[in-house]
Design a protein around this motif. Structure first.
Motif: not given
Length: 308
Positions: A103-124
């Motif tokens: 993502w950072p290379k293709l989109m030209g951003t410095n956004d860091n991938l973050q993964v959080t979990r809420k119950g059984e669901v992962f939010w990426i």
């Protein structure tokens, strides 16, 4: 919508919102055992199949809109192709499959991938307006191409159709000449190969494989049943890949970067959010790789140019 009878033992479970992403059609087999292919129709729709009595779930592939409802069938054994089982079991494998680390290379951003979990669901999270939801699932049995299963009168053959994902499969009912082709879906949305592990050449071969089965009826994940001109619609769907490629090749009569190609909106008429930009760029990359392999283009720094 109520289940649609296909035969006396096979029913189509229509996905919510006309089976548009993030929903998908599912297929119910009612024979000596009850089998459900995919689980992305929506919670209300899945209640119509009497979830407590489903013996087996078969997932066509690992994408969210095909596995999200697996959790509603805790007593059922889950089956999937061996190549898509790892991302179903692990969010890390799923992230690798989709290519979110690019993502950072293709989109030209410095956004860091973050993964959080809420119950059984992962939010990426990949940026301020790019969030993906995923839910892992156990896989109890891994099948492979060509395996045939009998559940009384119903006979089903696994047809490995990679390209969309490495383990994507279609399902062939030889007695009825019916194919459930998953995300080889003849919709205006596809073909979709915006994943890192998607393979464009494999996708082409897979569509041709479905055509070769000569189905009398084509059922898919995101389209109404195709009862007429099945082969013609599959060929039109296949040709869309070549049409996209010709557009890219035409653009490369002068040097262009991936960003410059993406600005032409070849795949999506408009980008609803950054996810669509990412998918557009990822699919452009697939075509560029294919064109380079065919010696039709060269890369010069960040730009690509057609060989005259």
């Amino acid at each position: 919508m109520q289940p649609i009878p296909i035969t006396d033992k096979i029913k189509l479970i229509p996905g919510k919102n006309n089976a548009s992403f993030p929903y998908a059609n599912c297929l119910l087999i009612e024979d000596e055992v009850r089998v459900l292919i995919d689980t992305g129709a929506g919670k209300e729709q899945l209640q119509l199949v009497e979830p407590h009595s489903i013996n087996y779930i078969i997932n066509s592939h690992c994408h969210f809109d095909h596995v999200v409802g697996n959790r509603l069938f805790p007593q059922a054994k889950v089956w999937a192709h061996a190549l898509d089982a790892p991302p179903m079991r692990s969010v890390e494998h799923f992230i690798d499959l989709l290519g979110f680390r690019a993502w950072p290379k293709l989109m030209g951003t410095n956004d860091n991938l973050q993964v959080t979990r809420k119950g059984e669901v992962f939010w990426i999270s990949l940026g301020h307006n790019a969030v993906f939801r995923y839910q892992t699932s156990p896989v109890h049995y891994e099948f492979n191409d060509g395996q045939v299963f009998h559940w009384g009168e119903v006979e089903l053959q696994i047809v490995h159709t990679p390209g969309h994902t490495p383990g994507h499969c279609a399902f062939y009912f030889p007695k009825e000449k019916i194919v459930f082709s998953g995300d080889i879906d003849v919709s205006d949305w596809g073909p979709f190969y915006g994943n890192l592990r998607a393979n464009l050449d494999d996708f082409i071969i897979s569509i041709q494989k479905v055509i070769s089965l000569k189905p009398a009826l084509l059922l898919t994940s995101h389209h109404e049943p195709v009862t007429a001109e099945v082969e013609a619609k599959l060929i039109k769907y296949l040709n869309r890949i070549y049409e996209r490629e010709e557009k890219i090749l035409k653009l490369l009569k002068k040097p262009r970067t991936i960003n410059e190609i993406a600005a032409q909106n070849i795949f999506y008429r408009r980008h609803l959010d950054d996810r669509f930009v990412f998918w557009e760029k990822m699919m452009i990359c697939k075509h560029l790789m294919r064109l380079q392999k065919q010696n039709k283009i060269v890369q010069r720094g960040e730009s690509y140019l057609a060989i005259s």
